[in-house]
Each structure stands twice: as structure tokens, then as C-alpha cells.
Write a protein that holds these residues in place. Sequence first.
Motif: not given
Length: 318
Positions: A8, A32, A37
Motif C-alpha cells: 500500500t 496489508s 492500513r
Amino acid sequence: MKFGIIGTNWITDRFIEAGKVTEGFELHSVYSRTMDRAKAFSERHNIPNYTDNFDTFLADDALEAIYIATPNIYHHQQAIQAMNHKKHVLSEKPITTSLKNFNLMVQAQENNGVHFMEAMKSIYSPAYLKLKTWIDEIGTVRRVNFHYNQYSSRFDKYKSGIIENAFKPELGNGALMDLGVYTISPLVDLFGYPKTVQATGKILSTGADCQGTVICNYHNMTALLSFSKIIDSHLPSEIIGEEGIITIDKISAPSHIVKMNRAGEVIDTFSCDGLPMQYEIAHFIKAINEGSNDFNIETSSKTMQLIDEIKVQMDLLF
């Protein structure tokens, strides 16, 4: 094709931007290591599914292909796991950190009847494909100058005592892997593996290389490759033949090429203005949908072989 995302960061943002203008591309999920996140990234890009559990991510039957944009050292492990779950894999360059790891990926592909491809955006650019049709028109090629020298903002931080991932060899990073690979892949794609290789570079206190120079000798020609994260250069790359010259605006993402005669008079030009990563995505989707084997596996294999040799000569032990 339903894509799942691993990684990411900013390169993934660009990948998704390119995917959204590519026919057949569909965002399906993101993984992730932290749920916060994963959730934030899914909300930013309107991705319907997100998770911090890698096994759950790969077990999704609706998921068809994985895009990997994690640190280089993790590429082969994550790609093999994905292929073992019958997912196709498009992995950021460099596809892995050694020929040994690359061969493990090939074995996983063969065992599972899926495909994997290196996301080497340069060799799928329409400008690069046009360049390949021009080479026979410039006579016997005698010299190639490919370079990618780009000053890294992370080098400023390095000089102030802050070491970021770009200069951490334990993650498979450094100038060779991050930038030099862009000079190596088109070289071996166009001309094959060189007869002899001479490499030298500058190594930082962390053990990561910050720049390098490689001389590749072939039967009829010599190629000079240079790459650096501590200087900038704005000159085009060149392929020089006995009858003419081809210049390439940026070897990492060709968008404008020029064919000249020996006197420097322009014979032809070609430009493309799409997003650099859209061409690799389109090629990947098309090859899978058509049942093709056109994934440039041989080019990636020779690239890793040459990287291994350069690492030995530069004393890069990762």
C-alpha cells in the motif's frame, strides 16, 4: 480480471491509477499487515474487500490475480504463495532478488498451471515496441548507452542520519535493484545475455549501493549501463548503429523515441502519452485471457542472471 493488491505505497497508487484506464481491470481486494492500513487504502481507492490476514486474502475464490508491490526481498515468497493458491501474479520489478529465487517462482508456476509476470513497464511501452522495429534500420549496432540516474530524496535523509528502506540492503534495495534493473531488462530483451560483464559501484555504510556502472561486451557491440540514486541526469539513452542512432527519452518508461542518421538528421519520431503502467497491465490481462505464454519470462530470467553477476562484482551480498 479481479485483482488483489499486496503493498500500500505510492507505486501501488500509480498502478491503480493506470488500471482504472485499462480494459478488463477490476479492483477486488487489498492486503496489508495492519487492518487500519488495509481499511484506509481500500477506502481511498474504493476497493470492496480488505484484510490483514494473508491466508484469508489468498483463499478468496473470486480473486483472479495478485499485484505485488512490497519490498523486493518479499516478492518471490508472496508470489509463490499466491500461485500455490492458483492466482496469477504480476510482481513489481525487480521480480525478485536472485536467479535462484526466480527459478523457484517458475517451479510454482508450472506446478499450479498459472502465470506470473514482472511489472517491467518499460518493455511494454508502445515506444519501446516501436523501437524494436527500428533497430534493423540503423545498421549493425556497435554501442548502447542506457542510464537511469535519479537523485533520491531519501539520500538527503541518509546524509542526516535517517536510513529509510531505499538504502536498506536487507530489503533487497539499492541503486542496482531499484534503478539499474531498468537498464538491464531492455538490454537483455533486445540483445540477449552479454559475453562478458564488468561492474563497479559505490557502496554506502549500510551496505546498499547508491550508484553503479556496468560494461557489457557482446560480439559486435559494447553496452554501457549506469544508474545512481545520488545524482540526476537528463540525457536520453541511445542505441548507436553504423548507419544511425535511436534515442530514448527515459529508459525506465519510454514515451518518446527518435531515429536519426549518422549526421544527426531526424528520420522519424514516435511518442505515446498513456500512463506508463497501463501497458504492462493490458499485456498481462490479454495474455491470460487469450491463453498466451507471452510473459517475457526469458527476459526476466536473464535480467536476474545479470543482476547476480553484477552483485558479485560490486560485493553486494543480498
